[in-house]
Design a protein around this motif. Structure first.
Motif, PDB file in Angstrom:
ATOM      1  N   GLN A 110     -12.385  78.898   8.820  1.00 16.27           N
ATOM      2  CA  GLN A 110     -12.549  77.470   9.118  1.00 16.27           C
ATOM      3  C   GLN A 110     -11.392  76.692   8.508  1.00 16.27           C
ATOM      4  N   LEU A 111     -10.782  75.832   9.319  1.00 14.07           N
ATOM      5  CA  LEU A 111      -9.658  75.009   8.903  1.00 14.07           C
ATOM      6  C   LEU A 111     -10.059  73.541   9.004  1.00 14.07           C
ATOM      7  N   THR A 112      -9.802  72.789   7.948  1.00 11.08           N
ATOM      8  CA  THR A 112     -10.150  71.365   7.920  1.00 11.08           C
ATOM      9  C   THR A 112      -8.886  70.549   7.706  1.00 11.08           C
ATOM     10  N   ILE A 113      -8.653  69.583   8.604  1.00 10.09           N
ATOM     11  CA  ILE A 113      -7.531  68.650   8.490  1.00 10.09           C
ATOM     12  C   ILE A 113      -8.114  67.278   8.209  1.00 10.09           C
ATOM     13  N   ALA A 114      -7.794  66.716   7.045  1.00  7.18           N
ATOM     14  CA  ALA A 114      -8.343  65.416   6.641  1.00  7.18           C
ATOM     15  C   ALA A 114      -7.205  64.426   6.442  1.00  7.18           C
ATOM     16  N   VAL A 115      -7.414  63.204   6.951  1.00  4.46           N
ATOM     17  CA  VAL A 115      -6.472  62.098   6.759  1.00  4.46           C
ATOM     18  C   VAL A 115      -7.236  60.993   6.043  1.00  4.46           C
ATOM     19  N   GLU A 116      -6.841  60.703   4.778  1.00  5.17           N
ATOM     20  CA  GLU A 116      -7.595  59.762   3.946  1.00  5.17           C
ATOM     21  C   GLU A 116      -6.660  58.713   3.368  1.00  5.17           C
ATOM     22  N   ASN A 117      -7.222  57.548   3.073  1.00  3.80           N
ATOM     23  CA  ASN A 117      -6.498  56.466   2.412  1.00  3.80           C
ATOM     24  C   ASN A 117      -6.791  56.523   0.919  1.00  3.80           C
ATOM     25  N   VAL A 118      -5.759  56.599   0.096  1.00  2.92           N
ATOM     26  CA  VAL A 118      -5.954  56.694  -1.353  1.00  2.92           C
ATOM     27  C   VAL A 118      -5.062  55.670  -2.038  1.00  2.92           C
ATOM     28  N   ALA A 119      -5.513  55.215  -3.201  1.00  2.00           N
ATOM     29  CA  ALA A 119      -4.744  54.291  -4.044  1.00  2.00           C
ATOM     30  C   ALA A 119      -4.459  54.989  -5.367  1.00  2.00           C
ATOM     31  N   VAL A 120      -3.197  55.100  -5.721  1.00  2.01           N
ATOM     32  CA  VAL A 120      -2.776  55.765  -6.959  1.00  2.01           C
ATOM     33  C   VAL A 120      -2.527  54.698  -8.015  1.00  2.01           C
ATOM     34  N   SER A 133       1.735  61.811 -12.428  1.00  2.39           N
ATOM     35  CA  SER A 133       3.082  61.613 -12.936  1.00  2.39           C
ATOM     36  C   SER A 133       4.134  61.699 -11.843  1.00  2.39           C
ATOM     37  N   GLN A 134       3.834  62.282 -10.680  1.00  4.52           N
ATOM     38  CA  GLN A 134       4.807  62.464  -9.625  1.00  4.52           C
ATOM     39  C   GLN A 134       4.787  61.338  -8.608  1.00  4.52           C
ATOM     40  N   LEU A 135       3.763  60.520  -8.584  1.00  3.49           N
ATOM     41  CA  LEU A 135       3.621  59.462  -7.591  1.00  3.49           C
ATOM     42  C   LEU A 135       3.671  58.110  -8.278  1.00  3.49           C
ATOM     43  N   ALA A 136       4.440  57.193  -7.675  1.00  2.00           N
ATOM     44  CA  ALA A 136       4.450  55.822  -8.177  1.00  2.00           C
ATOM     45  C   ALA A 136       3.138  55.142  -7.788  1.00  2.00           C
ATOM     46  N   PRO A 137       2.649  54.203  -8.581  1.00  4.83           N
ATOM     47  CA  PRO A 137       1.396  53.524  -8.226  1.00  4.83           C
ATOM     48  C   PRO A 137       1.527  52.803  -6.888  1.00  4.83           C
ATOM     49  N   GLY A 138       0.469  52.821  -6.109  1.00  9.77           N
ATOM     50  CA  GLY A 138       0.474  52.169  -4.804  1.00  9.77           C
ATOM     51  C   GLY A 138      -0.491  52.837  -3.849  1.00  9.77           C
ATOM     52  N   ASP A 139      -0.428  52.422  -2.573  1.00  5.96           N
ATOM     53  CA  ASP A 139      -1.293  52.964  -1.527  1.00  5.96           C
ATOM     54  C   ASP A 139      -0.582  54.112  -0.818  1.00  5.96           C
ATOM     55  N   ILE A 165       8.520  71.556   3.423  1.00  5.15           N
ATOM     56  CA  ILE A 165       7.523  70.482   3.336  1.00  5.15           C
ATOM     57  C   ILE A 165       7.706  69.697   2.046  1.00  5.15           C
ATOM     58  N   PHE A 166       8.000  70.397   0.955  1.00  2.10           N
ATOM     59  CA  PHE A 166       8.241  69.725  -0.330  1.00  2.10           C
ATOM     60  C   PHE A 166       9.426  68.764  -0.228  1.00  2.10           C
ATOM     61  N   GLY A 167      10.531  69.231   0.360  1.00  2.00           N
ATOM     62  CA  GLY A 167      11.696  68.370   0.504  1.00  2.00           C
ATOM     63  C   GLY A 167      11.437  67.188   1.413  1.00  2.00           C
ATOM     64  N   PHE A 168      10.694  67.401   2.517  1.00  6.29           N
ATOM     65  CA  PHE A 168      10.374  66.302   3.434  1.00  6.29           C
ATOM     66  C   PHE A 168       9.517  65.249   2.741  1.00  6.29           C
ATOM     67  N   ALA A 169       8.520  65.686   1.964  1.00 12.51           N
ATOM     68  CA  ALA A 169       7.640  64.722   1.291  1.00 12.51           C
ATOM     69  C   ALA A 169       8.414  63.897   0.268  1.00 12.51           C
ATOM     70  N   ARG A 170       9.245  64.546  -0.546  1.00 14.23           N
ATOM     71  CA  ARG A 170      10.010  63.809  -1.546  1.00 14.23           C
ATOM     72  C   ARG A 170      11.033  62.877  -0.881  1.00 14.23           C
ATOM     73  N   GLN A 171      11.673  63.338   0.200  1.00  8.67           N
ATOM     74  CA  GLN A 171      12.649  62.497   0.889  1.00  8.67           C
ATOM     75  C   GLN A 171      11.989  61.299   1.547  1.00  8.67           C
ATOM     76  N   SER A 172      10.700  61.410   1.887  1.00  7.38           N
ATOM     77  CA  SER A 172       9.962  60.306   2.506  1.00  7.38           C
ATOM     78  C   SER A 172       9.304  59.403   1.472  1.00  7.38           C
ATOM     79  N   GLY A 173       9.562  59.618   0.182  1.00  4.77           N
ATOM     80  CA  GLY A 173       8.997  58.769  -0.854  1.00  4.77           C
ATOM     81  C   GLY A 173       7.623  59.190  -1.327  1.00  4.77           C
ATOM     82  N   GLY A 174       7.185  60.391  -0.971  1.00  7.08           N
ATOM     83  CA  GLY A 174       5.849  60.845  -1.349  1.00  7.08           C
ATOM     84  C   GLY A 174       5.905  62.113  -2.180  1.00  7.08           C
ATOM     85  N   ASP A 175       4.893  62.944  -2.026  1.00  8.43           N
ATOM     86  CA  ASP A 175       4.809  64.176  -2.803  1.00  8.43           C
ATOM     87  C   ASP A 175       3.846  65.119  -2.092  1.00  8.43           C
TER      88      ASP A 175
END
Length: 667
Positions: free
Chosen positions: A419-429, A435-441, A483-493
Motif C-alpha cells: 500500500q502506497l499513500t501520497i499525502a499533501v498537507e499544509n504545515v507551519a514551521v 533546524s533545516q527549515l526557516a520558520p513559515g508556511d 530530490i535532495f538537491g531539488f528541495a534545497r534549491q527550491s527553498g525547502g528540505d
C-alpha cells in the motif's frame, strides 16, 4: 638562675590558663544544656496548655451545637404543626428546610466527637433516633402535602405521643452533659499547665542571670587569652622566615605545574590539528569515492558511445540498417550520460529550474494515472489532501519527477506489492522546531510505503550520491540525491523516517507561495505553438563554437535561417543589422554578459522578439529565478527537442524586464 625560674614558671602559667579555659568551657556547656532543657520544657508546657485550650474550645462548640440542634428540631416540629393545620406549601417547605438543617448540624456534631469513643457511640444512637423521628414526622407531612384535610393532624398528634422525641432530646442532653464535664476537667488542666509554664519561665529568667555572670567570667578569661595571643604572635614572627622559604618552594612548584599545563595545551592543539587533518582526509576520500563512481558510470556510457560511433564509421559502406543500429546504441549511451549529468547537477543544486505557481494536490491528482501504470496493479494507492490547498513556487516537471521517483522507490521497497499513500498537507514551521527549515508556511508532500524499511546505519546515508541498497544494476543511487538537491534549491528540505519492518515515509517540504497557478484556458492559450514559417531568421548566441555549429546545423536542417555569434555585444550589433530576426536563442552562462543580462537589454530595445534560453548549468539560485517566464531548453538536446522548443518560443512574445542599471540599458 632567673632564666631557669622563668622557664619553670612558664609551664605553670600555661597549665593554669588551660585549667581556667577548661572550667569556663564546661560551665558554658552546662549552662547551654540547662537553657535548652528549660526552653524545651517551657515549649512543652505551652503546647500542653494550647492543646487543653483547643479541647476546651471543642467542648464548648459541642455544647453549643447540641443546643442549636435541639432548637432546630423544635423549630422543624413547630413548622410541621402549622403545616398540618393550614396545609400551606410554604409552611411545609420551612419544615423540610429546618429538618435538613438539623441533619447537617448532626453530621457536624459527629465530626466534632469522632475522637471520643463514648460520644461516638452516643452519636450513633442519636442518628438512629433522628431517623426514626424523621419517619414519624414525614408521615404527617405527606398527609398534609396530599391535602387530606385534617388527616395530617392525627399523625402529627401520634408523633407527639411517640417516645422517640423525648429519647432524642435525652440523647442530646447526655452528649451535652458529658461535654460539660470534660469542659470543666480541661479548664482545670489548662490552669495547671499555665501555672507550670509560668514557673518554668521564672527558672528561665534565673538561668539568664547565671549566664550573664558566666559571660562576665568568660570576658575576663578572653582578656587573658588576648594577652597570651600577643605573646604567641611574637613567637609566630620567628616562623616568618621559614614561611617565606615554604612560599618560594610553592611558587617554584607552581611554575613547574604551569609549564606542564602549557605542554598539555600544546599537545591538545596538535591533537586537534591531527583530527582536522583526519576529517579532511575522510572528506577527500568521500570525494574520491564520488569521483570514482562518476568515472565508472561515464566510462560505461562512453564505451557505448565510442564503440557505437566507431562501428557506425566502419559500417558506413555496409547495409544502412546495421549503421542505424550502431548509431542508435551510441545515442542511447549519450542519453544515459546526459541523464546522469542532470542528476549530478540536481544534487549540486546547479540544475536550471523553471519555477511557476503550482498546486501540489492538483499536480498529484493529475499524475495518478502515470503513477498507477508505473507501480503496477499489486500496489494499492491512497491519497490524502488538505481541505484548502496551498500553492508553491517550484519547477512542476522536477516536482513530478521527484514524486514519481519516490513512488518507484517505494514500489521496490515493497517488492512490487503493498500500500502506497501520497499525502499533501499544509504545515507551519515555528522557531526551533526544525533546524533545516526557516520558520513559515510549507506544503508537505509525503510518500509512505508498507515496505521493509531502512536500517538505522543506512538511514543517515540515503541522500549521499551513488549510495543505494538495491542490487547491482538496479539503481544508480542518485534518485534521493536529486530530490535532495531539488528541495534545497527550491527553498525547502526533504526528511525521511523509517524503521525496519515498519515501512518508510519521505516528506518533501516546499515553501508556500501567494501566487496562484494560471487557469487552464490561459495556460492553453500561452502554450499553443504556432507553426513557424520556413526561412524564419533566428539569432544564436553561444560562446562554445562546437555547440554553436551543432545548433546552427540543426536549425538549418529544420528549415530556419540561423545567424550565429559568440557574445552578447555581437548579438546586439547583429540585431541592429538584421531587424527581421524573430527569435533569440541564447546560452545562459557566457563571459562578459550572461544570457539574462542580454535579454534584459533586448527586451527594452526589441520588445517583440521571442526568447529561448539554452543551458545545462546554473551557478546561483538568482540566476535560475531570472529564467522564469521564458522557454528553456536543457543541454544536451536532440533535433526534435530543439524543433519543439523553437516552435513554442515563436508562439510567445518577450516579456519586458526592468534593466539592471542605467548603464546596462544604455548598452
Amino acid at each position: 638562675m632567673a632564666d631557669e625560674e622563668t622557664g619553670a614558671a612558664a609551664p605553670d602559667e600555661a597549665s593554669t590558663g588551660s585549667w581556667r579555659r577548661g572550667w569556663a568551657s564546661a560551665g558554658a556547656i552546662i549552662a547551654t544544656i540547662l537553657l535548652i532543657g528549660l526552653i524545651g520544657m517551657v515549649t512543652l508546657s505551652n503546647q500542653q496548655r494550647d492543646d487543653a485550650l483547643e479541647w476546651e474550645r471543642r467542648a464548648y462548640d459541642v455544647t453549643l451545637l447540641t443546643r442549636t440542634l435541639d432548637a432546630t428540631m423544635a423549630r422543624s416540629e413547630a413548622a410541621l404543626g402549622r403545616y398540618v393545620v393550614d396545609e400551606n406549601l410554604k409552611t411545609g417547605s420551612l419544615y423540610y428546610a429546618e429538618w435538613r438543617t438539623a441533619g447537617r448540624q448532626m453530621a457536624h456534631l459527629q465530626r466534632l466527637v469522632r475522637d471520643d469513643p463514648e460520644q461516638s457511640a452516643r452519636m450513633e444512637e442519636l442518628r438512629r433516633l433522628y431517623g426514626a423521628r424523621g419517619e414519624e414526622l414525614a408521615t404527617a407531612a405527606r398527609q398534609a402535602a396530599a391535602g387530606k384535610g385534617s388527616g395530617g393532624i392525627v399523625y402529627f398528634y401520634q408523633a407527639g405521643l411517640s417516645p422517640t422525641g423525648p429519647a432524642l432530646r435525652s440523647a442530646l442532653d447526655a452528649i451535652s452533659k458529658q461535654e460539660r464535664a470534660k469542659l470543666r476537667e480541661r479548664m482545670a488542666q489548662t490552669s495547671r499547665f499555665a501555672a507550670r509554664a509560668d514557673e518554668l519561665t521564672d527558672w528561665l529568667g534565673w538561668l539568664g542571670v547565671l549566664i550573664g555572670i558566666g559571660a562576665i567570667v568568660l570576658g575576663f578569661a578572653a582578656y587573658r587569652a588576648i594577652t597570651e595571643h600577643i605573646l604567641a604572635r611574637r613567637e609566630a614572627d620567628t616562623e616568618a622566615s621559614r614561611a617565606m622559604a615554604l612560599e618560594r618552594a610553592v611558587q617554584e612548584r607552581t611554575r613547574e605545574l604551569r609549564d606542564a599545563n602549557d605542554r598539555l595545551r600544546a599537545e591538545a592543539a596538535e591533537r586537534a590539528a591531527a583530527e582536522a587533518q583526519l576529517r579532511q582526509v575522510q572528506k577527500m576520500e568521500a570525494v574520491g569515492q564520488l569521483t570514482g563512481g562518476i568515472a565508472h558510470d561515464f566510462n560505461n556510457m562512453l564505451a557505448v558511445i565510442v564503440g557505437g560511433l566507431d562501428l557506425a564509421r566502419r559500417k558506413l559502406r555496409g547495409p544502412k540498417r546495421e549503421v542505424e543500429l550502431h548509431l542508435d546504441n551510441a545515442m542511447e549511451g549519450a542519453t544515459r550520460a546526459a541523464a546522469l549529468t542532470r542528476r549530478l547537477l540536481a544534487f549540486s543544486r546547479a540544475e536550471a529550474l523553471v519555477p511557476e505557481a503550482v498546486t501540489p494536490s492538483a499536480l498529484v491528482e493529475g499524475m495518478l494515472d502515470l503513477v498507477d501504470r508505473s507501480l503496477g496493479e499489486r500496489v494499492a494507492i491512497q491519497t490524502r489532501f488538505a481541505e484548502e490547498p496551498w500553492h508553491i513556487w517550484a519547477d512542476a516537471n522536477q516536482l513530478e519527477n521527484a514524486i514519481l521517483n519516490l513512488c518507484v522507490n517505494a514500489r521496490d521497497a515493497m517488492h512490487g506489492e503493498g500500500q502506497l499513500t501520497i499525502a499533501v498537507e499544509n504545515v507551519a514551521v515555528e522557531w526551533g522546531k526544525d533546524s533545516q527549515l526557516a520558520p513559515g508556511d510549507y506544503v508537505r508532500i509525503s510518500v509512505t510505503d508498507t515496505g521493509t524499511g531502512i536500517a538505522p546505519e543506512h538511514l543517515e546515508r540515503v541522500f549521499e550520491p551513488f549510495f543505494t541498497t538495491k542490487p547491482v544494476g538496479k539503481g544508480t543511487g542518485l534518485g534521493l540525491s536529486q530530490i535532495f538537491g531539488f528541495a534545497r534549491q527550491s527553498g525547502g528540505d526533504v526528511q525521511i523516517a523509517s524503521a525496519p519492518g515498519k515501512g518508510t515515509t519521505v516528506s518533501l517540504y516546499l515553501p508556500r507561495s501567494t501566487r496562484a497557478p494560471e487557469t487552464a484556458g490561459a495556460a492553453s492559450e500561452a502554450e499553443e505553438a504556432q507553426p513557424a514559417a520556413v526561412g524564419t531568421s533566428i539569432l544564436v548566441v553561444e560562446d562554445d563554437p562546437r555547440v554553436s555549429r551543432a545548433t546552427v546545423g540543426a536549425l538549418e536542417e529544420l528549415g530556419y535561417h540561423p545567424i550565429a555569434c559568440s557574445s552578447g555585444a555581437d548579438a546586439l550589433a547583429l540585431l541592429d543589422q538584421h531587424p527581421n530576426v524573430e527569435l533569440l536563442i541564447t546560452d545562459v552562462m557566457m563571459p562578459e554578459m550572461t544570457g539574462p543580462e542580454l535579454v534584459r537589454i533586448v527586451g527594452n530595445r526589441f520588445p517583440d522578439l521571442a526568447v529561448l534560453f539554452v543551458t545545462g548549468y546554473v551557478r546561483e539560485q538568482d540566476e535560475s529565478e531570472e529564467l522564469t517566464g521564458y522557454d528553456l531548453l536543457r543541454k544536451p538536446f536532440t533535433v526534435s527537442a530543439l524543433a519543439d522548443a523553437v516552435a513554442t518560443a515563436l508562439s510567445r512574445r518577450l516579456t519586458v524586464l526592468p534593466p539592471a542599471s542605467a548603464s546596462e540599458a544604455a548598452e
